[in-house]
Design a protein around this motif. Sequence first.
Motif, mmCIF file in Angstrom:
data_model
loop_
_atom_site.group_PDB
_atom_site.id
_atom_site.type_symbol
_atom_site.label_atom_id
_atom_site.label_comp_id
_atom_site.label_asym_id
_atom_site.label_seq_id
_atom_site.Cartn_x
_atom_site.Cartn_y
_atom_site.Cartn_z
ATOM 1 N N LEU A 1 -0.921 5.102 -2.327
ATOM 2 C CA LEU A 1 -0.586 6.219 -2.142
ATOM 3 C C LEU A 1 -1.476 7.285 -1.327
ATOM 4 N N GLY A 2 -2.750 6.684 -0.908
ATOM 5 C CA GLY A 2 -3.453 7.468 -0.253
ATOM 6 C C GLY A 2 -4.553 8.403 -0.920
ATOM 7 N N GLU A 3 -4.447 8.154 -2.365
ATOM 8 C CA GLU A 3 -5.358 9.029 -3.279
ATOM 9 C C GLU A 3 -6.846 8.522 -3.047
ATOM 10 N N LYS A 4 -7.572 9.226 -3.173
ATOM 11 C CA LYS A 4 -9.100 9.207 -2.945
ATOM 12 C C LYS A 4 -9.931 9.512 -4.471
ATOM 13 N N GLY A 5 -9.052 10.157 -5.521
ATOM 14 C CA GLY A 5 -9.817 10.600 -6.723
ATOM 15 C C GLY A 5 -10.157 9.602 -7.594
ATOM 16 N N GLY A 6 -10.539 8.235 -7.332
ATOM 17 C CA GLY A 6 -11.002 7.542 -8.350
ATOM 18 C C GLY A 6 -12.239 7.472 -9.108
ATOM 19 N N LYS A 7 -12.733 6.546 -9.727
ATOM 20 C CA LYS A 7 -13.891 6.703 -10.560
ATOM 21 C C LYS A 7 -15.037 6.448 -9.434
ATOM 22 N N PRO A 8 -16.281 7.406 -9.212
ATOM 23 C CA PRO A 8 -17.223 7.133 -8.530
ATOM 24 C C PRO A 8 -18.106 6.074 -8.940
#
Length: 334
Positions: A42-49
């Motif tokens: 989905l092109g998301e980037k907000g995962g767990k750092p």
Amino acid sequence: MRRGIGLVVLALALTAAPASAQQRFALLSFESVTLTTQQVLLGEKGGKPVTLTGELRFPAGAAGRVPVVILMHGLGGLSTNHDDWARALNEWGIAAFMVDSLSGRGIVGLTGGDYQLSALARMVDAYRALGMLAQHPRIEPDRIAVMGFSAGTAAAVFSASERFSASYGPPGAQFAAHFCLYANCMTRFRDDAKVVARPIRMFYGTADDWTPVEPCRALIADMRKGGADATLTEYAGATHVYDLPMKGRVTLPQATTARKCSLAEGEGGQVLNTKTGQAFTMSDPCLERGVTLQYDEAATTATREAVRTLLASLFPAKPLAGPGPAAKDGAPVK
């Protein structure tokens, strides 16, 4: 030191070495993010750092900037075959960066967490390593290649995708080549045959019963139809991890394999079993257990020579350069 590079130097340089000698080993930490397959699709980037670490090895006697190959391990983490590849690369005058995608996430190899870590998350790790190394004062930013093994091949083959490169690739940096050993091609993603104009090389054993070769044949064929510089080299009778030295033939009766699965990206970033139309999970009935492994010296030697030949053409040897003028703190001027 440039911003974004965390460097913990290993005390391996001899104290009697000349003042101009360069350190040969270093641990580099870099920031990545843990994403699910659906999030990546989905092109998301907000995962767990997450902070990951890799070992950077330089060729003996090298000074100034050098090319590098990023090594991305599969299930189980870094092993002796990755160490062997790093040694070979160094012998060819190329640095090696062995990424550990597990320890920073608190994952132990060949456990549930290892199997559940998305292969596409490893691709994001590779992009983050690329961005970090492109800023390193001893690495040539336009001569960085990636090599993936088994589950780590997603980091190598799919990082060539125009789609994923646009979403997750670092600005101003691109891999010079993509190498894949015994890749997992069982899942087809949208536009996965539309790739950047860089060499893609896959190497496979025809007796691989963990990740069979047939799906990779189809993927490479589709890439070539689009004009990609992509090839698949097969070795008769070689198994999965054929480059890992081991005694005799080894059977792993509990190892999970998707060899009978046919998977594809569906709507909303879901991966579907194409035969049932249902969302794929690690409890899907298409999954089986039991794989065989065996070291194949001939296939390993041939693969190494093919990689060496391509790298020699991409990264022609340059005269060794001195460290250059020094800044006031003794570091090379950048």
